[in-house]
Design an enzyme around this catalytic site. Structure first.
Site, PDB file in Angstrom:
ATOM      1  N   ARG A 142       0.823  -1.217   0.000  1.00  0.00           N
ATOM      2  CA  ARG A 142       0.000   0.000   0.000  1.00  0.00           C
ATOM      3  C   ARG A 142       0.856   1.266   0.000  1.00  0.00           C
ATOM      4  O   ARG A 142       0.447   2.290  -0.561  1.00  0.00           O
ATOM      5  CB  ARG A 142      -0.949  -0.004   1.199  1.00  0.00           C
ATOM      6  CG  ARG A 142      -2.059  -1.035   1.037  1.00  0.00           C
ATOM      7  CD  ARG A 142      -2.968  -1.088   2.226  1.00  0.00           C
ATOM      8  NE  ARG A 142      -4.129  -1.925   1.932  1.00  0.00           N
ATOM      9  CZ  ARG A 142      -5.097  -2.180   2.785  1.00  0.00           C
ATOM     10  NH1 ARG A 142      -5.047  -1.668   3.999  1.00  0.00           N
ATOM     11  NH2 ARG A 142      -6.116  -2.947   2.438  1.00  0.00           N
ATOM     12  N   LYS A 191     -19.519 -16.692   2.248  1.00  0.00           N
ATOM     13  CA  LYS A 191     -20.978 -16.544   2.334  1.00  0.00           C
ATOM     14  C   LYS A 191     -21.611 -15.970   1.074  1.00  0.00           C
ATOM     15  O   LYS A 191     -21.116 -15.008   0.495  1.00  0.00           O
ATOM     16  CB  LYS A 191     -21.330 -15.635   3.525  1.00  0.00           C
ATOM     17  CG  LYS A 191     -20.963 -16.239   4.870  1.00  0.00           C
ATOM     18  CD  LYS A 191     -21.325 -15.296   6.000  1.00  0.00           C
ATOM     19  CE  LYS A 191     -21.070 -15.945   7.343  1.00  0.00           C
ATOM     20  NZ  LYS A 191     -21.404 -15.033   8.449  1.00  0.00           N
ATOM     21  N   GLY A 216     -13.313  -4.280   0.379  1.00  0.00           N
ATOM     22  CA  GLY A 216     -14.672  -3.800   0.678  1.00  0.00           C
ATOM     23  C   GLY A 216     -15.134  -2.739  -0.294  1.00  0.00           C
ATOM     24  O   GLY A 216     -16.279  -2.744  -0.760  1.00  0.00           O
TER      25      GLY A 216
END
Length: 395
Positions: free
Chosen positions: A35, A197, A376
């Site tokens: 990063r 999920k 995300g």
């Protein structure tokens, strides 16, 4: 889209929101500087123009001021990556910090202390954002990993720079790469979604069905689909309350002429452990007491055929329990499959911490068209949402 190229930073102070939330070992050494390296082109451009740079970031999830989350631990690494000494402010707001920012000369870099030492950061507090804004002449957002959060330093601060706010090179590249997949991708387009999920990926699946030709389902999501189709998944992870949802996804995919590829065999284990006994079984015949933890050989052959014929490939999430070496083969092999067509002109976009970590470990990252820095944020863009950090610059 207003980017760095639209501003000459000569004699200007740029306040840059970077994402230096990097992993540290027990001795506070940075174990992965990806990063920091990713932010370097933006910082270099400003310094080359004759400007100075004030870097803002968070690190971890501190509860108040916690020494172990201090950004002082990464100063040496940031200095090494940038090839110049980086100054450090032991706070991120206040008179001392304002004086340090005012004293910055062209070509100098100041790193502020962890923004999340103040609850006002995550609360999106306007007064706190105003104190950060005082430090510079131009606001640059180069933190894609936090662009989906309406925090003080990612979104609210932009209000204080109505004419002087731009995207950094990294954030601009993230937006362009995702837009290309969502709007201008060359067909056939294959989306590979892993992770545990169905519920966390449902909005993504719904938003991309009209843009893709193939959907590869892997990871823990597999077993919810297999259970919905009447198979025996043993002790595998399975969202029993999402079986109807799995049927709906399959029906919607059929409506959009999207071919769905689900594993046909898996590496099953008798325990969720690196020392478990394993066997290869048909995905719909997992014995009781056993759980599927990685894709099997027939599955990988099926996936390979689809991937090698694709012109655009989107990958989010591992297809096995990548953290354990015994169950990492599926994810590793998948990365190698994607690298092959990319080398001959296909476009590949990879996002999500685990997928990125797998690529880096294998040295496959340079063989992908683009590896996103924010899991995300990438998912929310794929869901069709406008991220607050991006909207704040565009307003």
């Amino acid at each position: 889209m207003k980017t760095l190229a639209d501003i000459n930073f000569k004699d200007k102070k740029a306040v840059i929101r970077v994402d230096f939330n990097v992993p540290l070992d027990e001795h506070f050494n940075v174990t992965d500087d990806t990063r920091i390296v990713a932010a370097k082109p933006t910082i270099d451009k400003i310094l080359e123009d004759g400007g100075s740079v004030i870097l803002m970031s968070h690190l971890g999830r501190p509860k108040g001021k916690e020494e172990k989350y201090s950004l002082k631990h990464i100063v040496a690494k940031v200095s090494e990556v940038l090839g110049k000494e980086v100054k450090f402010a032991e706070d991120c707001i206040g008179d001392v910090v304002e004086a340090a920012a005012a004293d910055l000369k062209p070509g100098e870099v100041l790193l502020l202390e962890n923004l999340r030492f103040y609850a006002e950061e995550e609360a999106g507090d306007e007064a706190f954002a105003g104190k950060l804004a005082k430090l510079g002449d131009v606001y640059v957002n180069d933190a894609f990993g936090t662009a989906h959060r309406a925090h003080a330093s990612t979104t609210i601060i932009a209000k204080f720079f109505p004419e002087a706010k731009v995207f950094g090179l990294l954030l601009a590249k993230e937006i362009e790469s995702l837009d290309k997949v969502l709007k201008n991708s060359e067909k056939p387009v294959t989306a590979i979604l892993g992770g545990s999920k169905v519920s966390t990926k449902i909005t993504v699946i719904e938003n991309i069905l009209d843009k893709i030709d193939h959907l590869i389902v892997g990871g823990g999501m597999t077993y919810t689909f297999i259970k919905a189709l009447g198979g025996n998944v043993g002790n595998s992870i399975c969202e029993l309350d999402k079986l109807d949802l799995a049927h709906e996804i399959l029906a919607k995919a059929k409506e959009h002429n999207v071919r769905v590829h689900i594993p046909v065999d898996v590496i099953a284990a008798d325990d969720f452990s690196p020392n478990a006994n394993t066997q290869i079984v048909n995905v719909n015949e997992i014995p009781d007491g056993w759980q599927g933890l990685d894709a099997g050989p027939k599955t990988l052959e099926n996936f390979k055929e689809v991937i090698l014929a694709s012109k655009t490939i989107l990958w989010n999430g591992p297809i096995g329990v990548f953290e354990m070496e015994k169950f990492a083969n599926g994810t590793i092999t998948l990365g190698e499959f994607i690298a092959a067509p990319t080398q001959t002109g296909a476009g590949s976009l990879v996002g999500g911490g685990d997928s990125g970590a797998a690529l880096q470990q294998l040295g496959l990252e340079p063989k992908m068209s683009y590896v996103s820095t924010g899991g995300g944020a990438m998912l929310e863009m794929l869901e069709g949402r406008t991220l607050p950090g991006i909207a704040a610059i565009l307003e």
